[in-house]
Write an enzyme that holds these catalytic residues in place. Structure first.
Site, PDB file in Angstrom:
ATOM      1  N   LYS A 179      42.911  36.350  37.968  1.00  0.00           N
ATOM      2  CA  LYS A 179      42.655  37.791  38.147  1.00  0.00           C
ATOM      3  C   LYS A 179      41.364  38.003  38.945  1.00  0.00           C
ATOM      4  O   LYS A 179      40.583  37.063  39.128  1.00  0.00           O
ATOM      5  CB  LYS A 179      42.556  38.459  36.777  1.00  0.00           C
ATOM      6  CG  LYS A 179      41.387  37.942  35.933  1.00  0.00           C
ATOM      7  CD  LYS A 179      41.484  38.427  34.494  1.00  0.00           C
ATOM      8  CE  LYS A 179      40.328  37.909  33.664  1.00  0.00           C
ATOM      9  NZ  LYS A 179      40.535  38.154  32.232  1.00  0.00           N
ATOM     10  N   TYR A 181      11.360  48.102  48.941  1.00  0.00           N
ATOM     11  CA  TYR A 181      11.407  49.501  48.497  1.00  0.00           C
ATOM     12  C   TYR A 181      10.578  49.714  47.232  1.00  0.00           C
ATOM     13  O   TYR A 181      10.632  48.895  46.302  1.00  0.00           O
ATOM     14  CB  TYR A 181      12.851  49.905  48.185  1.00  0.00           C
ATOM     15  CG  TYR A 181      13.734  50.021  49.408  1.00  0.00           C
ATOM     16  CD1 TYR A 181      13.451  50.926  50.429  1.00  0.00           C
ATOM     17  CD2 TYR A 181      14.869  49.222  49.520  1.00  0.00           C
ATOM     18  CE1 TYR A 181      14.285  51.029  51.545  1.00  0.00           C
ATOM     19  CE2 TYR A 181      15.712  49.328  50.624  1.00  0.00           C
ATOM     20  CZ  TYR A 181      15.410  50.234  51.631  1.00  0.00           C
ATOM     21  OH  TYR A 181      16.229  50.338  52.724  1.00  0.00           O
TER      22      TYR A 181
HETATM   23  C1  LIG Z   1      40.296  36.940  31.580  1.00  0.00           C
HETATM   24  C2  LIG Z   1      41.161  36.448  30.513  1.00  0.00           C
HETATM   25  C3  LIG Z   1      41.211  35.085  30.204  1.00  0.00           C
HETATM   26  C4  LIG Z   1      40.287  34.061  30.819  1.00  0.00           C
HETATM   27  O1  LIG Z   1      39.014  34.174  30.242  1.00  0.00           O
HETATM   28  P1  LIG Z   1      37.858  33.093  30.521  1.00  0.00           P
HETATM   29  O2  LIG Z   1      36.819  33.445  29.543  1.00  0.00           O
HETATM   30  O3  LIG Z   1      37.416  33.303  31.927  1.00  0.00           O
HETATM   31  O4  LIG Z   1      38.464  31.766  30.304  1.00  0.00           O
HETATM   32  C5  LIG Z   1      42.129  34.671  29.270  1.00  0.00           C
HETATM   33  N1  LIG Z   1      42.938  35.557  28.648  1.00  0.00           N
HETATM   34  C6  LIG Z   1      42.895  36.878  28.897  1.00  0.00           C
HETATM   35  C7  LIG Z   1      43.784  37.801  28.158  1.00  0.00           C
HETATM   36  C8  LIG Z   1      42.006  37.374  29.829  1.00  0.00           C
HETATM   37  O5  LIG Z   1      41.948  38.680  30.052  1.00  0.00           O
END
Ligand SMILES: *Cc1c(COP(=O)(O)O)cnc(C)c1O
Length: 384
Positions: free
Chosen positions: A41, A272
């Site tokens: 993702k 800044y």
């Molecule tokens: C993002 C996600 C993962 C992976 O999580 P990590 O901590 O990066 O391993 C696994 N399961 C679900 C449902 C997620 O949303």
């Protein structure tokens, strides 16, 4: 890929061999018999979803996990028939339709969703794979453990749905052993309920990256790592259990270049708001990367950059396109020199975890903050 990238002033190097190395070690760690849902993702945690997905397919992941229908479609363009699991709950028939067309498994959290997905699948003349989500302590999506059996039975009444998986998600796998064990025991209770009702579900998964490295045993026949695949161990208070985690290799390096050098006297304000003040005579180097590239502004005055293999502190606030570092202690810094924000230079290294700490956040956010302005350059096996 050549060693230098003269046309880029800020870029990310993505080491695909490190991805396959990490996948191998994860598989070794959790046992060959377990499947892996590799989470890609958010543009594969900022590493580039199409390239990472293609590489993972070539290196034998089992399922690719995504968080929205667009990501599912993107994975599908890289591999016809490759298993995809959408990890979010769907809010409309249009989302269900998109997932059905891409032949992605769907997360179901209520009977209302099951009925709606069934209607969509029947209309399209296809079958939909379903993973039932149980909320054991995240309070995000999923049914409560008490309702899991009932929902599984309701899913079973829908003739176009196949109940392919059941899963839960851990909220504190890197921080809190007792809450993690509470969640896992709640999940186990669900699994026992399903078993005594003789509902067989092929895929069972609960273990994220933190669960893999901080637990001793892993419930289910699949694990669901994200961060770990990208070579980063979730930082937390718990003690990592697995000796093999040292073998993981960070996949992403973030680099830029010195664009300007100047010498300033004591009391000179920097950037800044004059938040940075040079205490003494200093040599400052301007680097061609800023928060517009995803270098979090909250790391201003705290993060470090490698120049000629030496750590240099950022002075003053990070600006949109540039940041300024103190290089007084570094001999021979030149315009055009490579600066490393994440990664190795000479014998020195700055990890994503170190940058996250300087920014007061977590590696997941640092990686997904790197913007589209930063080209991703792939090193390792060509994926076209
Ligand atoms: C993002 C996600 C993962 C992976 O999580 P990590 O901590 O990066 O391993 C696994 N399961 C679900 C449902 C997620 O949303």
């Amino acid at each position: 890929m050549s060693a230098t990238h003269p046309v880029y002033r800020a870029w990310a190097e993505i080491d695909l061999d490190a991805v396959s190395n990490n996948l191998r070690w994860i598989r070794y760690g959790v046992g060959e018999g377990r499947g892996i849902v590799t989470v890609v993702k958010a543009d594969a945690y900022g590493h580039g979803l199409p390239q990472i997905a293609a590489h993972l397919m070539q290196n034998g992941t089992d399922i690719l996990g995504v968080a929205n229908v667009g990501e599912a479609a993107q994975v599908r363009t890289r591999g016809e028939g490759w298993p995809i699991l959408m990890l979010g709950a769907c809010y409309s028939s249009a989302e269900f339709e998109s997932l059905c067309r891409d032949d992605a498994a769907v997360t179901i959290t209520s009977s209302e969703e099951a009925v709606e997905l069934n209607r969509v699948a029947r209309r399209l003349g296809c079958r939909a794979k379903v993973h039932l989500k149980v909320d054991t302590g995240m309070s995000r999506i999923g049914v409560t453990p008490d309702r899991a059996l009932e929902l599984a039975q309701e899913i079973g009444k829908n003739d176009a749905l196949d109940l392919d998986g059941v899963y839960t998600h851990l909220s504190s796998s890197e921080e809190d052993a007792s809450f993690t064990h509470f969640q896992l025991s709640e999940f186990k209770r669900c699994l026992e309920g399903l078993k005594s009702a003789e509902i067989a579900i092929p895929k069972i998964h609960a273990i994220n990256s933190g669960g893999i490295v901080y637990e001793r045993s892993w419930i289910g026949n699949f694990v669901r790592p994200g961060l770990l695949v990208y070579g980063i161990v979730p930082p937390g208070r718990r003690l990592a259990r697995s000796e093999w985690v040292d073998r993981l290799q960070p996949v992403l390096s973030l680099k830029s270049r010195v664009t300007h050098i100047k010498q300033v006297g004591p009391g000179t304000p920097v950037s800044y708001g004059q938040k940075g003040i040079c205490a003494r005579y200093s040599i400052l180097a301007t680097i061609g990367i800023g928060y517009g590239d995803g270098v979090l502004r909250s790391a201003s005055g705290r993060m470090e950059v490698l120049l000629r293999g030496i750590r240099c502190r950022v002075i003053g606030v990070i600006t949109m396109d540039q940041l300024i570092v103190d290089v007084t202690h570094v001999p021979n810094v030149r315009r055009g020199d490579e600066a490393v924000l994440i990664g190795r230079q000479g014998s020195s290294m700055i990890t994503c975890g170190q940058l996250s700490r300087a920014a007061g956040t977590i590696p997941w956010e640092v990686l997904t903050s790197i913007t589209q302005r930063v080209p991703r350059l792939y090193k390792g096996i060509s994926v076209g």
